[in-house]
Design a protein around this motif. Sequence first.
Motif, PDB file in Angstrom:
ATOM      1  N   TYR A 197      35.325  -1.257  12.739  1.00 34.73           N
ATOM      2  CA  TYR A 197      36.401  -2.555  13.170  1.00 34.73           C
ATOM      3  C   TYR A 197      37.386  -3.505  12.667  1.00 34.73           C
ATOM      4  CZ  TYR A 197      36.702  -6.089  17.272  1.00 34.73           C
ATOM      5  OH  TYR A 197      36.479  -7.073  18.186  1.00 34.73           O
ATOM      6  N   GLY A 198      36.585  -3.781  11.698  1.00 33.96           N
ATOM      7  CA  GLY A 198      37.132  -5.126  10.594  1.00 33.96           C
ATOM      8  C   GLY A 198      38.756  -4.202  10.580  1.00 33.96           C
ATOM      9  N   LYS A 199      39.011  -3.047  10.443  1.00 36.68           N
ATOM     10  CA  LYS A 199      40.285  -2.645   9.876  1.00 36.68           C
ATOM     11  C   LYS A 199      41.237  -1.900  11.042  1.00 36.68           C
ATOM     12  CE  LYS A 199      38.189  -1.414   4.617  1.00 36.68           C
ATOM     13  NZ  LYS A 199      37.678  -0.292   4.928  1.00 36.68           N
TER      14      LYS A 199
ATOM     15  N   LYS B  45      42.827  -1.125  14.011  1.00 38.58           N
ATOM     16  CA  LYS B  45      43.970  -1.305  14.630  1.00 38.58           C
ATOM     17  C   LYS B  45      43.868  -1.927  16.570  1.00 38.58           C
ATOM     18  CE  LYS B  45      46.857   2.677  12.579  1.00 38.58           C
ATOM     19  NZ  LYS B  45      47.469   3.740  13.093  1.00 38.58           N
ATOM     20  N   LYS B  46      44.746  -2.374  16.722  1.00 32.39           N
ATOM     21  CA  LYS B  46      44.401  -2.817  17.697  1.00 32.39           C
ATOM     22  C   LYS B  46      43.984  -2.169  19.368  1.00 32.39           C
ATOM     23  CE  LYS B  46      46.845  -6.542  21.053  1.00 32.39           C
ATOM     24  NZ  LYS B  46      47.718  -7.537  21.042  1.00 32.39           N
ATOM     25  N   ASP B  47      44.884  -1.042  19.567  1.00 33.66           N
ATOM     26  CA  ASP B  47      44.406  -0.155  20.566  1.00 33.66           C
ATOM     27  C   ASP B  47      43.225   0.681  19.983  1.00 33.66           C
ATOM     28  OD1 ASP B  47      45.516   1.364  18.785  1.00 33.66           O
ATOM     29  OD2 ASP B  47      46.417   2.706  19.835  1.00 33.66           O
ATOM     30  N   GLU B  48      42.697   0.856  18.972  1.00 35.00           N
ATOM     31  CA  GLU B  48      41.627   0.916  18.484  1.00 35.00           C
ATOM     32  C   GLU B  48      40.327   0.107  19.342  1.00 35.00           C
ATOM     33  OE1 GLU B  48      42.384   4.360  15.372  1.00 35.00           O
ATOM     34  OE2 GLU B  48      41.813   2.346  14.604  1.00 35.00           O
ATOM     35  N   ILE B  49      40.287  -1.312  18.969  1.00 35.43           N
ATOM     36  CA  ILE B  49      39.358  -2.088  19.134  1.00 35.43           C
ATOM     37  C   ILE B  49      38.553  -2.165  20.221  1.00 35.43           C
ATOM     38  CG2 ILE B  49      38.686  -4.545  19.148  1.00 35.43           C
ATOM     39  CD1 ILE B  49      41.029  -5.261  17.354  1.00 35.43           C
ATOM     40  N   GLU B  50      39.497  -2.121  21.047  1.00 37.12           N
ATOM     41  CA  GLU B  50      37.411  -1.463  22.195  1.00 37.12           C
ATOM     42  C   GLU B  50      36.982  -0.568  22.169  1.00 37.12           C
ATOM     43  OE1 GLU B  50      37.801  -1.942  27.074  1.00 37.12           O
ATOM     44  OE2 GLU B  50      39.667  -2.025  26.321  1.00 37.12           O
ATOM     45  N   GLU B  51      37.509   0.766  22.192  1.00 36.54           N
ATOM     46  CA  GLU B  51      36.317   1.662  21.849  1.00 36.54           C
ATOM     47  C   GLU B  51      35.369   1.103  20.544  1.00 36.54           C
ATOM     48  OE1 GLU B  51      36.366   5.839  20.666  1.00 36.54           O
ATOM     49  OE2 GLU B  51      38.538   5.237  20.843  1.00 36.54           O
ATOM     50  N   ILE B  52      36.042   1.230  19.439  1.00 37.41           N
ATOM     51  CA  ILE B  52      34.818   0.424  18.735  1.00 37.41           C
ATOM     52  C   ILE B  52      33.515  -0.412  18.641  1.00 37.41           C
ATOM     53  CG2 ILE B  52      34.548   0.110  15.960  1.00 37.41           C
ATOM     54  CD1 ILE B  52      37.329   1.080  15.551  1.00 37.41           C
ATOM     55  N   SER B  53      33.941  -1.266  19.866  1.00 35.41           N
ATOM     56  CA  SER B  53      32.447  -2.813  20.322  1.00 35.41           C
ATOM     57  C   SER B  53      32.294  -2.350  21.465  1.00 35.41           C
ATOM     58  CB  SER B  53      34.076  -3.463  20.967  1.00 35.41           C
ATOM     59  OG  SER B  53      33.417  -4.523  21.403  1.00 35.41           O
ATOM     60  N   MET B  54      32.806  -0.823  22.019  1.00 33.49           N
ATOM     61  CA  MET B  54      31.913  -0.696  23.001  1.00 33.49           C
ATOM     62  C   MET B  54      30.594   0.513  22.114  1.00 33.49           C
ATOM     63  SD  MET B  54      32.668  -1.372  25.836  1.00 33.49           S
ATOM     64  CE  MET B  54      31.573  -0.335  26.610  1.00 33.49           C
ATOM     65  N   GLU B  55      31.246   1.141  21.425  1.00 35.49           N
ATOM     66  CA  GLU B  55      29.980   2.259  20.304  1.00 35.49           C
ATOM     67  C   GLU B  55      29.857   1.259  19.372  1.00 35.49           C
ATOM     68  OE1 GLU B  55      30.242   5.742  16.626  1.00 35.49           O
ATOM     69  OE2 GLU B  55      31.988   5.128  18.147  1.00 35.49           O
TER      70      GLU B  55
END
Length: 489
Positions: free
Chosen positions: A134-136, A138-148
């Motif tokens: 999450y810390g690394k 990209k902007k379009d990946e943050i929401e998906e990782i956050s949900m995980e």
Amino acid sequence: MDHWEAPILLESNPVPNLEPNLLPGILGEMVEAVSISTETPPELATGLVLPVISTALQGKFRVQVNCDHTEPVNIWTLVALESGNRKSSVLATMTQPLTDWEMHEQKRLKPIIKEAEIKQRNHEARLKHLRARYGKAKKDEIEEISMEILEFEKELEEIPNQPQIWTQDVTTERLGSLMDEHDEKMTLLSAEGGIFDILAGKYSSGVPNFDLYLQGYSGDSVKVDRGCRPPLYLKKPALSLGLSPQPDVLRGLVDKPGFKGRGLLGRFLYLLPDTNLGYRTLKTEPIPEEIKRKYHSLIASLLGIEQIRYEDGQIKPYILRLSKQAKKELHCFALQVEKDLREGERFEFIKEWGAKLPGAVARIAGLFHCAENPVHPWANEIGLGITQRAIQLAYMFAEHTLLAFDLMGADKSLEQARKIWRWAKRKKLRTFTKRDCFNDLRGTFRRVTNMDDPFEVLRERHYMREFQQKTGGRPSIKYNINPALSKGW
């Protein structure tokens, strides 16, 4: 010679001895066996067996006193006894079934707890990896990782607590945590009285800290502040106490801030037995194995009663109902106690205790009923016989409690009258003035007028009599000691 009435002694009358057969079935048998085995008064084992049963049942049952009043079954007892009376040994014997249950449950849950700990560490490792991503990201990946991450956190299971149902001296903050971890229930059992120092503010800068205790007795919701940590909210706490301090611990308790006025001391059931020290045979008999087995079996059965637990985790107690005759008997007892609360009656100086006595009888009756009916105790009503036993025991507690509060100094005038009498006796006086007494007892009386009430007590009890001595001017008021008391001085 002037006629004097016989003096009414300042010292309390001897309290009656408790008979183990006041307790039903195996409870009475175990109390008697422990008393014989340890050469200790049966009051000690009685004062400990009640909170032991309460430990097994608190939070699970309430007694229906009338249509809008129920009582929980947790009990507070205090047996004041000098050290050297094998109090720790009796405590260990009476609590052994509780310790056995804790050890059995800890052994049973050990693999479950270990498995939960492994799962949690694995989840935490996965979460650590996800948070690093999450810390690394990209902007379009943050929401998906956050949900995980959120999904993984939801899957985290709580690690079961090590089973514990009783403790000894403990801070109020720690007690709140223990209750939070164990279905809001806990019992404190100790052969000493150090808990009173804690309640008086030993670990809270001298500020009394016993709201948790008061609410734990009544079962009302309470918030437990824990310093820098988030507070705990207990909805239906249940707390039992069984203490056996030395008698000296009781002295002055009513003067501790909040102890009497807020009802802390009024919640205990007191026993002050005579010590057996100096009269023991030192030839003891072991507790019969059959009695010990039955006692352990009973406590294990009561501990094994499952609580009614809803899907949301809420716990509902079983309701124990009094039979029609038992309800009438308890009501008659409550009416008598109500009269005893009046001015000049036996509970005048311990009203806060007396007012709780009928409720305590309902609690004891509930405990006795469950002990007599350990299988589905809710299926039968509490009978007349059990209720009468509870009332008999309450009368015993009442006699001992009057002595306990006397020792604590609940009746200030009586305690001060005793000090004046000890002064007169020590100086072997037959006649004295109030000024003589005041000059010698300035540490107790700040003003001469503070002596009026205790002097009245001494007059009412025919210890002394006032007379005026002519001096040529203003008569001097003096006091004569009852010759029956000063004879031989």
